[in-house]
Write an enzyme that holds these catalytic residues in place. Structure first.
Site, PDB file in Angstrom:
ATOM      1  N   HIS A   1      33.653  38.871  38.875  1.00  0.00           N
ATOM      2  CA  HIS A   1      34.848  39.729  38.336  1.00  0.00           C
ATOM      3  C   HIS A   1      35.797  39.667  40.152  1.00  0.00           C
ATOM      4  O   HIS A   1      34.712  40.080  41.297  1.00  0.00           O
ATOM      5  CB  HIS A   1      35.189  40.605  37.897  1.00  0.00           C
ATOM      6  CG  HIS A   1      36.164  41.136  37.391  1.00  0.00           C
ATOM      7  ND1 HIS A   1      37.143  40.541  36.623  1.00  0.00           N
ATOM      8  CD2 HIS A   1      36.720  42.516  37.153  1.00  0.00           C
ATOM      9  CE1 HIS A   1      37.979  40.742  36.188  1.00  0.00           C
ATOM     10  NE2 HIS A   1      37.793  42.640  37.049  1.00  0.00           N
TER      11      HIS A   1
ATOM     12  N   HIS B   1      44.321  44.016  38.097  1.00  0.00           N
ATOM     13  CA  HIS B   1      43.158  43.212  37.698  1.00  0.00           C
ATOM     14  C   HIS B   1      43.602  42.035  36.838  1.00  0.00           C
ATOM     15  O   HIS B   1      43.989  42.818  35.373  1.00  0.00           O
ATOM     16  CB  HIS B   1      42.276  43.570  37.956  1.00  0.00           C
ATOM     17  CG  HIS B   1      41.139  44.759  36.837  1.00  0.00           C
ATOM     18  ND1 HIS B   1      40.255  44.384  36.274  1.00  0.00           N
ATOM     19  CD2 HIS B   1      41.843  45.381  35.787  1.00  0.00           C
ATOM     20  CE1 HIS B   1      39.910  45.059  34.933  1.00  0.00           C
ATOM     21  NE2 HIS B   1      41.032  45.507  34.646  1.00  0.00           N
TER      22      HIS B   1
ATOM     23  N   CYS C   1      41.091  36.031  36.529  1.00  0.00           N
ATOM     24  CA  CYS C   1      41.352  37.262  37.358  1.00  0.00           C
ATOM     25  C   CYS C   1      41.173  36.960  39.423  1.00  0.00           C
ATOM     26  O   CYS C   1      41.568  36.972  39.916  1.00  0.00           O
ATOM     27  CB  CYS C   1      39.976  37.617  37.403  1.00  0.00           C
ATOM     28  SG  CYS C   1      38.462  37.007  38.058  1.00  0.00           S
TER      29      CYS C   1
END
Length: 217
Positions: free
Chosen positions: A170, A182, A116
């Site tokens: 994240h 993402h 990510c």
């Protein structure tokens, strides 16, 4: 064999292979304007007649953010690789403790892709023509960026997510119109999530939005 957690937390990159070191050296050359532009949406962007190091300062913030979102969109379908992604794009990942595994098999060390924070750092570096460089670590990216209130979200902003057991685990790139692009976890592809902050799973973990910028003078 260690198993990955439901959401792999982002950690500092270290212990990379010699190939990753070579990519890092190429990245330095790219940032200095000594290497050619590579693949993706950034290659199709018109060159801006601005001095190196000043692009992000002179380009309107909205235009820069749209470029970030466009670069992210160009990576849809690229595999997730734990530890993958740098200034040049997708790169070979690796396995680290519980991360990079799927069903007991280490996929990270054989997958070229993004995690990510690797995706977000690449998008901002490419879109800003090297003037905005984020660390390959979610927490560092959070603190490297300015806070943005939810009503003020714009394409290119970074969305951060947290859980009690995994603070700031994240990050995704806001694509506009409520969507996020993402790289989620091992075994998935870079994807777009529509109306992300209306999805209970993501809304419950939302820790805030941030907007990167060039280093302070």
């Amino acid at each position: 064999m260690a198993m990955e957690s439901p959401m792999e937390s982002e950690r500092p990159d270290h212990g990379r292979s010699p190939g990753v070191a070579r990519r890092r050296m190429l990245g330095l050359a790219l940032g200095a304007g000594l290497a050619p532009a590579l693949t993706g949406a950034a290659q199709a962007e018109p060159a801006e007649a601005t001095a190196a190091g000043h692009t992000a300062d002179t380009a309107p913030a909205a235009a820069l953010g749209r470029r970030v979102a466009a670069v992210a969109a160009s990576q849809l379908g690229v595999p997730y690789a734990w530890g993958g992604g740098d200034r040049l794009g997708a790169s070979l990942g690796f396995c680290d403790e519980d991360n990079g595994y799927l069903d007991g098999v280490c996929l990270g060390e054989s997958t070229v892709g993004f995690d990510c924070s690797g995706l977000s750092l690449y998008c901002w570096y490419r879109a800003s023509h090297g003037t905005v460089e984020l660390g390959h670590y979610t927490v560092a990216q959070f603190h490297r960026s300015a806070p943005v209130e939810r009503p003020d979200l714009a394409p290119g902003d970074l969305l951060f997510f947290s859980r009690p057991d995994a603070p700031l685990h994240h990050v995704g790139v806001y694509a506009g119109e409520g969507a996020m692009i993402h790289a989620e976890r091992t075994g998935t592809l870079v994807a777009r999530v529509e109306h992300v902050l209306d999805v209970p799973r993501w809304a419950g973990e939302f820790a805030g939005a941030r907007r990167p910028g060039p280093p302070s003078a």
